[in-house]
Design a protein around this motif. Structure first.
Motif, short mmCIF file in Angstrom:
data_model
loop_
_atom_site.label_atom_id
_atom_site.label_comp_id
_atom_site.label_asym_id
_atom_site.label_seq_id
_atom_site.Cartn_x
_atom_site.Cartn_y
_atom_site.Cartn_z
N ASP A 1 0.66 -1.17 0.04
CA ASP A 1 -0.08 -0.04 -0.19
C ASP A 1 0.74 1.33 -0.01
O ASP A 1 0.67 2.18 -0.63
CB ASP A 1 -0.97 -0.01 1.04
CG ASP A 1 -1.97 -0.77 1.12
OD1 ASP A 1 -2.29 -1.59 0.09
OD2 ASP A 1 -2.79 -1.09 1.94
N ARG A 2 1.92 1.32 0.91
CA ARG A 2 2.57 2.51 0.97
C ARG A 2 3.33 2.74 -0.20
O ARG A 2 3.58 3.64 -0.94
CB ARG A 2 3.86 2.21 1.98
CG ARG A 2 3.11 2.31 3.33
CD ARG A 2 4.35 2.44 4.38
NE ARG A 2 5.09 1.29 4.57
CZ ARG A 2 4.69 0.14 5.32
NH1 ARG A 2 3.63 0.46 6.06
NH2 ARG A 2 5.38 -1.11 5.54
N LEU A 3 4.08 1.55 -1.11
CA LEU A 3 4.86 1.62 -2.33
C LEU A 3 3.84 2.03 -3.41
O LEU A 3 4.30 2.84 -4.35
CB LEU A 3 5.44 0.23 -2.63
CG LEU A 3 6.66 -0.08 -1.60
CD1 LEU A 3 6.94 -1.44 -2.19
CD2 LEU A 3 7.54 0.96 -1.60
N GLU A 4 2.56 1.52 -3.32
CA GLU A 4 1.65 2.00 -4.64
C GLU A 4 1.39 3.48 -4.20
O GLU A 4 1.24 4.05 -5.21
CB GLU A 4 0.44 1.12 -4.32
CG GLU A 4 0.68 -0.22 -5.03
CD GLU A 4 -0.45 -1.06 -5.27
OE1 GLU A 4 -1.71 -0.96 -4.41
OE2 GLU A 4 -0.49 -1.99 -6.00
N VAL B 1 6.17 -1.03 -9.23
CA VAL B 1 5.32 -1.71 -8.39
C VAL B 1 4.53 -3.01 -8.82
O VAL B 1 4.41 -3.87 -8.23
CB VAL B 1 4.61 -0.63 -7.66
CG1 VAL B 1 3.45 -1.16 -6.78
CG2 VAL B 1 5.42 0.27 -6.79
N ARG B 2 3.97 -2.58 -10.29
CA ARG B 2 3.32 -3.94 -10.90
C ARG B 2 4.17 -4.88 -11.14
O ARG B 2 3.92 -6.16 -10.72
CB ARG B 2 2.85 -3.36 -12.22
CG ARG B 2 2.02 -4.34 -12.59
CD ARG B 2 1.22 -3.89 -13.82
NE ARG B 2 2.05 -3.17 -14.95
CZ ARG B 2 1.88 -1.80 -15.10
NH1 ARG B 2 1.22 -1.02 -14.69
NH2 ARG B 2 2.65 -1.36 -16.24
N LEU B 3 5.39 -4.88 -11.53
CA LEU B 3 6.41 -5.87 -11.40
C LEU B 3 6.71 -6.85 -10.21
O LEU B 3 6.61 -7.63 -10.21
CB LEU B 3 7.81 -5.35 -11.97
CG LEU B 3 7.98 -5.19 -13.56
CD1 LEU B 3 9.51 -4.61 -13.59
CD2 LEU B 3 7.97 -6.48 -14.25
N LEU B 4 6.94 -5.64 -8.93
CA LEU B 4 7.11 -6.44 -7.90
C LEU B 4 5.94 -7.43 -7.28
O LEU B 4 6.06 -8.58 -6.85
CB LEU B 4 7.44 -5.17 -6.90
CG LEU B 4 7.73 -5.81 -5.23
CD1 LEU B 4 9.11 -6.91 -5.19
CD2 LEU B 4 7.74 -4.35 -4.32
#
Length: 138
Positions: free
Chosen positions: A25-28, A119-122
């Motif tokens: 959530d934080r990264l997004e 973030v999508r890759l992760l």
């Protein structure tokens, strides 16, 4: 920090799914702010602080590396593979190099959105679908 385990595909994942979900959530949130915080009227395209700061010659493109590097660092801590980290770093590199070209780079930043890509890759690498807990080892 949460304990790590390995899922059935051999990928490292977190046992504490609540902390992993909070981390995603934080990264997004950071990625959205950097790449899609504002909607441009008339054309409807979303840009973020990456695009806004990129308008400042030289300094802006360097400043936007910070949040991207933080996402890369957290990806490493979450257990992303070297291949995933390399792809994420390549996305950042392309964004930085092309983004540093006056005007063309600013237009490129509007569409490339490296932080959201990373973030999508992760999320894909760690088998962590949006809004769900990651798969964990039994």
């Amino acid at each position: 920090m949460a304990d790590t385990a390995y899922n059935d595909t051999g990928r490292r994942t977190h046992r504490d799914s609540k902390s992993a979900a909070a981390e995603f959530d934080r990264l997004e949130w950071l990625a959205r702010n950097m790449d899609a915080a504002f909607r441009l009227p008339i054309i409807g395209t979303r840009i973020g602080w990456d695009g806004v700061l990129g308008l400042i010659p030289g300094v802006g493109d360097v400043a936007t590396l910070g949040p991207g590097l933080y996402i890369l660092y957290r990806a490493h801590k979450l257990g992303a593979s070297r291949a995933t980290l390399s792809r994420m770093a390549a996305n950042m590199g392309v964004d930085f190099v092309v983004g540093s070209i006056p005007l063309l780079g600013d237009l490129f930043d509007m569409g490339f959105k490296s932080n959201l890509r990373n973030v999508r890759l992760l999320r894909q690498h760690l088998d962590f679908p949006q809004g769900h807990a990651p798969k964990t080892a039994a």
